[in-house]
Write a protein that holds these residues in place. Structure first.
Motif, PDB file in Angstrom:
ATOM      1  N   ARG A   1       0.894  -1.167   0.000  1.00 30.21           N
ATOM      2  CA  ARG A   1       0.000   0.000   0.000  1.00 30.21           C
ATOM      3  C   ARG A   1       0.929   1.213   0.000  1.00 30.21           C
ATOM      4  N   GLU A   2       1.033   1.841  -1.159  1.00 29.46           N
ATOM      5  CA  GLU A   2       2.111   2.803  -1.360  1.00 29.46           C
ATOM      6  C   GLU A   2       2.025   4.020  -0.452  1.00 29.46           C
ATOM      7  N   VAL A   3       0.836   4.419  -0.058  1.00 32.75           N
ATOM      8  CA  VAL A   3       0.722   5.638   0.750  1.00 32.75           C
ATOM      9  C   VAL A   3       0.105   5.365   2.117  1.00 32.75           C
ATOM     10  N   SER A   4       0.161   4.121   2.573  1.00 34.68           N
ATOM     11  CA  SER A   4      -0.364   3.818   3.906  1.00 34.68           C
ATOM     12  C   SER A   4       0.355   4.632   4.977  1.00 34.68           C
ATOM     13  N   TRP A   5       1.613   4.973   4.709  1.00 32.92           N
ATOM     14  CA  TRP A   5       2.416   5.733   5.675  1.00 32.92           C
ATOM     15  C   TRP A   5       1.790   7.083   6.017  1.00 32.92           C
TER      16      TRP A   5
ATOM     17  N   GLN B   1      10.040   4.261 -11.735  1.00 32.41           N
ATOM     18  CA  GLN B   1      10.150   4.804 -13.086  1.00 32.41           C
ATOM     19  C   GLN B   1       9.006   5.753 -13.411  1.00 32.41           C
ATOM     20  N   SER B   2       7.924   5.683 -12.654  1.00 29.87           N
ATOM     21  CA  SER B   2       6.778   6.545 -12.939  1.00 29.87           C
ATOM     22  C   SER B   2       7.169   8.008 -12.775  1.00 29.87           C
ATOM     23  N   LYS B   3       6.771   8.810 -13.753  1.00 30.31           N
ATOM     24  CA  LYS B   3       7.137  10.226 -13.726  1.00 30.31           C
ATOM     25  C   LYS B   3       6.242  11.015 -12.768  1.00 30.31           C
ATOM     26  N   ILE B   4       5.125  10.442 -12.385  1.00 33.33           N
ATOM     27  CA  ILE B   4       4.173  11.160 -11.537  1.00 33.33           C
ATOM     28  C   ILE B   4       4.128  10.483 -10.174  1.00 33.33           C
ATOM     29  N   PRO B   5       4.462  11.169  -9.100  1.00 39.22           N
ATOM     30  CA  PRO B   5       4.448  10.549  -7.774  1.00 39.22           C
ATOM     31  C   PRO B   5       3.019  10.231  -7.336  1.00 39.22           C
ATOM     32  N   PRO B   6       2.850   9.238  -6.467  1.00 39.56           N
ATOM     33  CA  PRO B   6       1.502   8.866  -6.011  1.00 39.56           C
ATOM     34  C   PRO B   6       0.966   9.853  -4.968  1.00 39.56           C
ATOM     35  N   ILE B   7       0.501  11.008  -5.464  1.00 37.50           N
ATOM     36  CA  ILE B   7      -0.024  12.021  -4.542  1.00 37.50           C
ATOM     37  C   ILE B   7      -1.508  11.735  -4.332  1.00 37.50           C
ATOM     38  N   TYR B   8      -1.776  10.776  -3.489  1.00 37.07           N
ATOM     39  CA  TYR B   8      -3.164  10.441  -3.202  1.00 37.07           C
ATOM     40  C   TYR B   8      -3.284   9.986  -1.764  1.00 37.07           C
TER      41      TYR B   8
END
Length: 858
Positions: free
Chosen positions: A263-267, A512-519
């Motif tokens: 879960r990439e943004v659980s933090w 590699q994704s150019k857009i960070p997961p800002i969610y």
């Protein structure tokens, strides 16, 4: 893992994953259609013009499920499970509906499948009023008089004989029981012990030599109070106490699916909790934001959040901590939706209210006065978030947008990011996850049937068969009752290797994704008109019974003035149903008898190892009764009087003689009260796993005190143990709370000392085991070896290579006291026993880490 290793994903899996990503699977072929998201759009497009609320030809309204089930002037139009007896299907099949046209073959198939397989509630044999009257009779006055269901009333502070032991009212309540036996509390602990206890308790790290010496030398009356104030103001307080709450919430950095994906943004929720404790956010607001932060700020779904909405939305990550494996693949039957819905409700209510509501999912609670209807009334409160008829998936690795995420992005970034996460590359990873999970299940099935799969060629053929199966469906909730995944990985190493490679591929793709997961992983109402909630017979989603409206358990509701949940349609300014907000406000109101008691009891547990009610998650009849009921009610009521101020409560506890007393045993007391229920001493506590690790790093000078941010990655070591990955992330040796906390990949050192893995969704009370594996970890784990080496180098440098002084420094840093004469003698012998004195010192320090002096708080 090297870049070369990262690429060694099995090529046939790679091909299969990419190929499968482009294939669309017909929804109806996989599961029963859903009315709201699949059937209603067909009816609205083709039928509602003549059979809607505005015009009801033949008295038939197809604009809602209720209208459809009410039928027409000719009677019912649906015979559940029997399309050939359903008037609606007959008209559609013969192209008599819609007038002037006909449905496509796909739409016809969809409606027929719905009538055959869909969920249709049974018709009640009695009216709602009759049902409510009958069920209200089940709740007796005796039920309502159970101690935890009555509102706490502030009791008077008892008078005691030994007034010299009373520092706060807490002492009087404890001493009153002790004096009934002719007992008293133990004298206050010595100052080095006391300050070490406070530091380990409040910040999870031992004090340094200067801090101990300053406290010992400070003879002022408020010296102890200043230590407490200093620690409560430390940023490390939120890290230590936030970890306690994350156990209760069931926090994990992974989803619990086949590959246990990140879960990439659980933090962000973890950081919210740390900030909340550091800022001393009132606990009533803390609960309110976690239960209904979206409704508190009236967030409008689908829009970028305003700055003042971000924190309350992040707080609702509390409702997202449980395993939710759903995505937009059609293989996910509706039962997976109900699993996610029920886990979220049960875990959050247990955390806040201390009730075992899950026992009423299939029938009335066998022991507590909680009815099955009560369970589904509470479920109706959550229904608008986890609506099985209007499902939003949790996982971003497969399927079309939308998903259960709040995007904090501008429109152009939002579009680009959605395109990225729904790309064929992302779907390929999902496909590889499916193939891996199917392989686990096939291996398990072969072994369970007694077949030998030790031959590598035979296993390769099994994997090829799985890859070539055009109808492959993976049940991610399949039982693992014969052999666990971990045991399979030990027996067949290719499984662990593939799992690592898929994780590496996912991590590489993310980088590699150019857009960070800002969610934000948040919870919000999908619509203001959720589908109906039904009582499920035996908990089976395929056997819906009567519909229920949101409400409280009868035993907790006011019979004269039941809690009301207004119709959101009558409140155009609301962007949601506001059901969770209404429930949460009731939870933190004086009307609720449980929430303040449950939280105060948890705080007591975090200080003393056990709560005043030792069954911290069960305040019902099967839980334990409070050892000091008047003290619990006194703390619960005064806590509310002080605006739910946690730091005030903590200080009250720590200023008491109950907390400050020594831990020495008295044979007479031990014989009568071996588990210290009467609190006649401060029982020693084995430190939690994170505190042990962090303390080793601190005393050795290795601790990286960087706070907040993305979880630190872990890797599998050569011996199969999971370790922190120093080559990725924000640096080595950060505090344990920042290491990835996954459900199936545990940092082995933490796990052996009872750090929870959250496979059961929460663990509000940790075990404190004593096992041979702990001794082995203290002998062989790389953390212990590198910490002892750095610690030895540190004390030698500070002592200018004087080994006697180095031993003294090691004791003062690790144990917060000087060594005894016997300990000096042992140290000298240990150092002399090695050809290298420095290695002898390192081995002695490693042994110090394994003693009770280091592992326990006294």
């Amino acid at each position: 893992m090297s870049s070369r290793e990262t690429k060694r994903v099995p090529s046939y899996w790679l091909r299969a994953g990419i190929a499968a990503a482009a294939i669309a699977i017909p929804a109806v072929a996989q599961r029963a259609p859903l009315f709201k998201s699949e059937i209603l759009p067909v009816l609205e497009k083709n039928c509602v013009q003549c059979h809607g609320q505005q015009q009801k030809m033949a008295g038939l309204d197809l604009s809602s499920f209720t209208g459809m089930m009410q039928g027409s002037t000719r009677g019912p139009v649906i015979a559940p499970g029997k399309p050939e007896r359903s008037l609606l299907w007959k008209m559609i099949e013969n192209d008599q509906m819609p007038q002037g046209g006909k449905l496509s073959a796909a739409d016809k198939q969809l409606i027929r499948a719905y009538i055959e397989q869909g969920r249709f509630p049974t018709q009640p044999g009695e009216s709602d009023a009759e049902v409510q009257k009958r069920e209200a009779a089940k709740i007796t006055q005796e039920d309502r008089n159970w101690w935890s269901f009555k509102r706490p009333v502030k009791p008077p502070v008892p008078a005691v004989k030994n007034k010299d032991q009373v520092r706060t009212p807490i002492d009087a309540f404890v001493l009153a029981q002790l004096e009934q036996r002719g007992w008293i509390m133990r004298p206050e602990a010595d100052r080095p012990t006391l300050i070490r206890r406070a530091y380990l308790d409040l910040v999870g790290l031992p004090p340094n030599r200067a801090e101990v010496e300053a406290f010992v030398a400070d003879k002022s009356a408020n010296a102890w109070e200043r230590v407490i104030d200093h620690l409560l103001a430390s940023p490390h307080y939120g890290e230590q106490w936030g970890r306690h709450w994350l156990d209760v919430a069931g926090y994990s950095d992974s989803r619990g699916d086949a590959g246990d994906s990140d879960r990439e943004v659980s933090w962000k929720y973890r950081d919210y909790v740390i900030h909340a404790f550091n800022r001393n956010k009132p606990i009533n607001l803390f609960i309110l934001e976690q239960m209904a932060g979206d409704q508190l700020v009236n967030y409008k779904p689908g829009t970028p959040p305003t700055p003042d909405q971000i924190e309350p939305l992040t707080a609702t990550g509390f409702l997202r901590t449980t395993a939710d494996i759903t995505d937009n693949q059609t293989i996910y039957e509706v039962d997976k939706y109900f699993d996610a819905q029920q886990k979220a409700m049960e875990t959050s209510l247990s955390a806040v209210m201390g009730l075992t509501v899950q026992c009423a999912r299939c029938h009335d609670h066998k022991f507590d006065p909680i009815l099955q209807r009560d369970y589904y009334k509470l479920m109706a409160v959550y229904q608008a978030v986890w609506d099985p008829e209007n499902w939003l998936p949790a996982d971003l690795n497969h399927g079309p947008w939308p998903s259960r995420m709040v995007l904090d992005m501008n429109d152009s970034d939002r579009s680009a990011w959605i395109k990225d996460v729904t790309s064929n590359d992302a779907k390929a990873i999902r496909r590889m996850d499916d193939l891996l999970e199917a392989t686990y299940q096939r291996y398990r099935g072969e072994l369970k049937s007694g077949r030998d799969i030790s031959d590598a060629a035979k296993r390769a053929q099994i994997r090829k068969d799985i890859e070539n199966d055009p109808d492959l469906e993976v049940d991610r909730n399949a039982p693992k009752d014969f052999i666990t995944d971990q045991e399979l990985e030990k027996r067949f190493p290719e499984l662990a290797k593939w799992k690592d490679e898929i994780q590496a591929k996912r991590y590489g793709r993310r980088n590699q994704s150019k857009i960070p997961p800002i969610y934000i992983e948040a919870a919000w109402d999908v619509s203001k008109t959720p589908s109906p909630t039904y009582i499920l017979a035996r908990g089976n989603y395929l056997a819906p019974g009567v519909e229920v409206q949101p409400g409280l358990p009868l035993v907790l509701d006011n019979p004269q003035h039941p809690l009301e949940f207004p119709d959101p349609q009558k409140h155009p300014g609301w962007n949601s149903t506001n059901r969770r907000l209404i429930l949460a406000k009731w939870m933190i109101s004086p009307e609720n008898p449980l929430v303040s008691r449950v939280f105060v009891n948890r705080v007591w547990q975090w200080h003393f190892g056990e709560g005043i009610v030792r069954s911290v998650d069960d305040f019902g009849s099967q839980g334990t009764r409070p050892t000091h009921p008047e003290l619990l009610d006194y703390l619960a009521t005064t806590f509310q009087e002080h605006n739910w101020d946690l730091k005030w409560l903590t200080k009250q506890i720590m200023m008491s003689q109950v907390y400050r007393q020594g831990s020495a045993e008295l044979p007479e007391y031990v014989a009568a009260d071996p588990s210290d229920k009467l609190l006649w001493r401060k029982a020693p506590l084995r430190l939690e796993a994170e505190t042990i690790r962090d303390s080793m790093l601190k005393v050795s000078g290795l601790l990286n005190d960087k706070m907040f941010g993305r979880q630190e990655q872990i890797k599998r070591g050569p011996d199969g143990q999971w370790l922190e990955d120093e080559k990725r992330g924000n640096g080595q040796n950060r505090r344990s709370i920042y290491l990835a906390q996954t459900r199936t990949r545990w940092v082995n050192f933490l796990h052996v000392f009872d750090c929870p893995d959250m496979t059961s969704d929460k663990q509000a009370e940790r075990f404190r085991s004593s096992l041979p594996a702990q001794s082995l970890a203290l002998m062989n784990n790389p953390l212990v070896i590198r910490s002892s080496k750095a610690f030895a180098e540190h004390v030698l440098e500070e002592s200018k290579n004087n080994y006697d002084d180095a031993v003294t420094l090691a004791f003062e840093e690790a144990y917060n006291r000087p060594p005894a004469a016997k300990e000096r003698e042992i140290a000298k012998k240990s150092i002399a026993a090695e050809s290298s004195p420095q290695e002898g010192l390192r081995l002695f320090i490693q042994a110090m880490f394994g003693t009770n002096n280091f592992l326990y708080s006294y």
